[in-house]
Motif scaffolding. Sequence first.
Motif: not given
Length: 60
Positions: A23-26, A31-37, A48-51, A54-60
């Motif tokens: 079970q992952f929490g996000f 913008p463009g920085i996600v903490e994954v637990t 916990q990891h910070i992701v 860098v894909d410019s097609s991801i909506p902000r």
Amino acid sequence: MRTKPSAGLEADETALQRAQAEQFGFRVEAPGIVEVTNESNENPTEYQHIVNLVDSSIPR
């Protein structure tokens, strides 16, 4: 005739089972920085990891 799956196939099945059980929490930090637990762990804060996306097609 059934044969035993190859070791590679077994590893894929193990990975699939683990992915379904974890079970992952996000949380979006910015913008463009996600903490994954990994919430499945006994001590989630240790997993916990910070992701940085860098894909410019991801909506902000």
